[in-house]
Design an enzyme around this catalytic site. Structure first.
Site, PDB file in Angstrom:
ATOM      1  CG  HIS A 178      -1.707   1.220   1.455  1.00 11.12           C
ATOM      2  ND1 HIS A 178      -3.049   1.304   1.160  1.00 11.12           N
ATOM      3  CD2 HIS A 178      -1.362   2.446   1.943  1.00 11.12           C
ATOM      4  CE1 HIS A 178      -3.489   2.522   1.448  1.00 11.12           C
ATOM      5  NE2 HIS A 178      -2.481   3.229   1.939  1.00 11.12           N
ATOM      6  CD  GLU A 179       1.733   3.378   3.863  1.00  8.07           C
ATOM      7  OE1 GLU A 179       1.895   4.473   3.275  1.00  8.07           O
ATOM      8  OE2 GLU A 179       0.782   3.180   4.648  1.00  8.07           O
ATOM      9  CG  HIS A 219       0.305   6.195  -0.645  1.00  5.29           C
ATOM     10  ND1 HIS A 219      -0.895   6.465  -1.257  1.00  5.29           N
ATOM     11  CD2 HIS A 219      -0.004   5.789   0.613  1.00  5.29           C
ATOM     12  CE1 HIS A 219      -1.883   6.223  -0.404  1.00  5.29           C
ATOM     13  NE2 HIS A 219      -1.368   5.800   0.723  1.00  5.29           N
ATOM     14  CG  HIS A 251      -5.820   6.622   0.667  1.00  3.56           C
ATOM     15  ND1 HIS A 251      -5.702   7.460   1.733  1.00  3.56           N
ATOM     16  CD2 HIS A 251      -4.835   5.693   0.796  1.00  3.56           C
ATOM     17  CE1 HIS A 251      -4.677   7.071   2.475  1.00  3.56           C
ATOM     18  NE2 HIS A 251      -4.135   6.003   1.934  1.00  3.56           N
ATOM     19  CB  CYS A 264      -8.747  -1.273  -3.879  1.00  2.25           C
ATOM     20  SG  CYS A 264      -7.219  -0.864  -4.708  1.00  2.25           S
ATOM     21  CB  CYS A 282     -10.008  -2.012  -7.487  1.00  2.00           C
ATOM     22  SG  CYS A 282      -9.493  -0.371  -7.998  1.00  2.00           S
ATOM     23  CB  CYS A 319      -5.552   0.536  -8.028  1.00  2.00           C
ATOM     24  SG  CYS A 319      -6.501   1.787  -7.152  1.00  2.00           S
TER      25      CYS A 319
HETATM   26 ZN   LIG Z   1      -2.375   5.217   2.451  1.00  2.00          ZN
HETATM   27 ZN   LIG Z   2      -8.291   0.607  -6.249  1.00  2.00          ZN
END
Ligand SMILES: [Zn+2]
Ligand SMILES: [Zn+2]
Length: 363
Positions: free
Chosen positions: A260-261, A264, A270, A276, A295, A298
């Protein structure tokens, strides 16, 4: 009796999701046509309200991320034209992971755990190389630290760690990510922080301390004795300090956070489209609820940055999740380290999900 609020579902129309995935801009629509029929079929699964692969985001309380942070969702086009989009290029395409402090008592355990994380990131960011920097002790970073007034556990200063990472960042790094099992704080007045990042510098530091199921319990072993004094610059307090037991739950939470990080750092914001891994989260319950996968919107963002074949990427992720396989780079040293099998029980749903995606991709 408390008030029971009905769970809310964010259901976008198929049209809205389609425009988020395939913008009207001609060049981006043309690029979409370059995907194989199967790849398009997979991404378009997300537009179907009855899809078994992609589900709408559900809100459970006012403290959930979307409720607390109203902002415009980022579709593919706004990602593609964002000045914050960062793409790995030749000579700057390695993700570095820096371990700070111990991860499981014994040094061999730290190595093994971080090795699993490395392999996972390499499958997730398919096409990039992920390398581990030599682990460092907390003392080596020279960071400030304290005992938290409420939870009485040790905490290290996140900003100091970022300064340390900046100096360690190799020339060919796409990004550098610091990970630690010790809790973090951003400044004296704050209670704690899960992590801190500088997107423009391509670096971040994240703690898994609060992913320990015991963290908030009275019996948490990371609490120091009341009245324990620490002296500035005396890092001996970290030697033998408690670290969470390595479990399948800790591993899945760590994999989720790190991917996740790093997402970014690519410029992905987000996700507010469908369930997702890029969904924001305000608390552990919300973070546990989000899936490991991207998803379709993304996924297209990441694919445009890395140009992978989707089936190859899912096969690599699936292979990583196969239970009981030894890690990719087994120990070569002669020391008799008892290597435990990777705990993958928590990945069961993800494994099934990947298999279903591969069915679509393999026609
Ligand atoms: Zn985040
Ligand atoms: Zn997504």
């Amino acid at each position: 009796m408390g008030i029971v609020k009905e769970m809310q579902v964010i259901q976008h129309s198929a049209e809205k999701l389609r425009t988020a995935l395939v913008p009207n801009r001609q060049d981006l629509a043309a690029l979409y046509q370059k995907y194989s029929l199967q790849e398009r079929r997979l991404m378009e699964e997300g537009l179907r309200p009855d899809s078994t692969l992609f589900s709408p985001i559900s809100l459970h309380s006012d403290s959930d991320w979307i409720t607390a942070h109203p902002e415009a969702p980022q579709d593919f086009q706004s990602f593609y034209s964002s000045p914050y989009r960062s793409i790995p290029v030749k000579g700057r395409n390695t993700i570095y992971i820096q371990t700070i402090g111990s991860f499981g008592g014994a040094e061999a355990l730290t190595e093994q755990y971080v090795g699993w994380l490395r392999d996972y990131c390499e499958a997730f960011y398919y096409g990039l190389t992920v390398k581990l920097l030599d682990p460092v002790t907390v003392a080596a970073t020279g960071c400030a630290f304290r005992i938290n007034n409420n939870t009485h556990n040790l905490q290290i200063h996140a900003g100091d760690l970022l300064n340390f990472l900046q100096k360690r960042k190799p020339k060919d790094a796409f990004c550098i990510v610091g990970i630690t099992m010790i809790d973090l704080y951003p400044k004296d007045s704050w209670n704690f922080v899960f992590g801190q990042a500088s997107l423009t510098e391509g670096m971040g530091v994240f703690s898994f301390a609060r992913y320990d199921d015991d963290f908030y319990s009275r019996s948490y072993k990371g609490r120091l004795q009341k009245g324990k004094e620490i002296r500035r610059g005396d890092y001996t307090v970290f030697s033998g300090y408690y670290t969470p037991p390595i479990t399948s739950t800790l591993l899945i939470r760590s994999c989720k956070t790190v991917t996740h990080e790093i997402g970014h750092i690519f410029g992905m914001q987000h996700c507010q489209w469908l369930q997702c891994v890029m969904q924001g989260s305000n608390h552990l319950v919300e973070s546990d609820r989000r899936p490991l996968h991207l998803c379709p919107i993304c996924l297209r963002k990441l694919q445009s940055a890395l140009q992978f074949n989707m089936a190859d990427r899912y096969r690599a992720l699936l292979q990583w999740m196969e239970p009981g396989l030894p890690s990719k780079e087994p120990h070569t040293s002669q020391e008799s380290v008892a290597h435990s099998a990777k705990p993958t029980q928590a990945f069961k749903d993800s494994r099934q999900w990947l298999q279903k995606c591969l069915c679509v991709l393999e026609g």
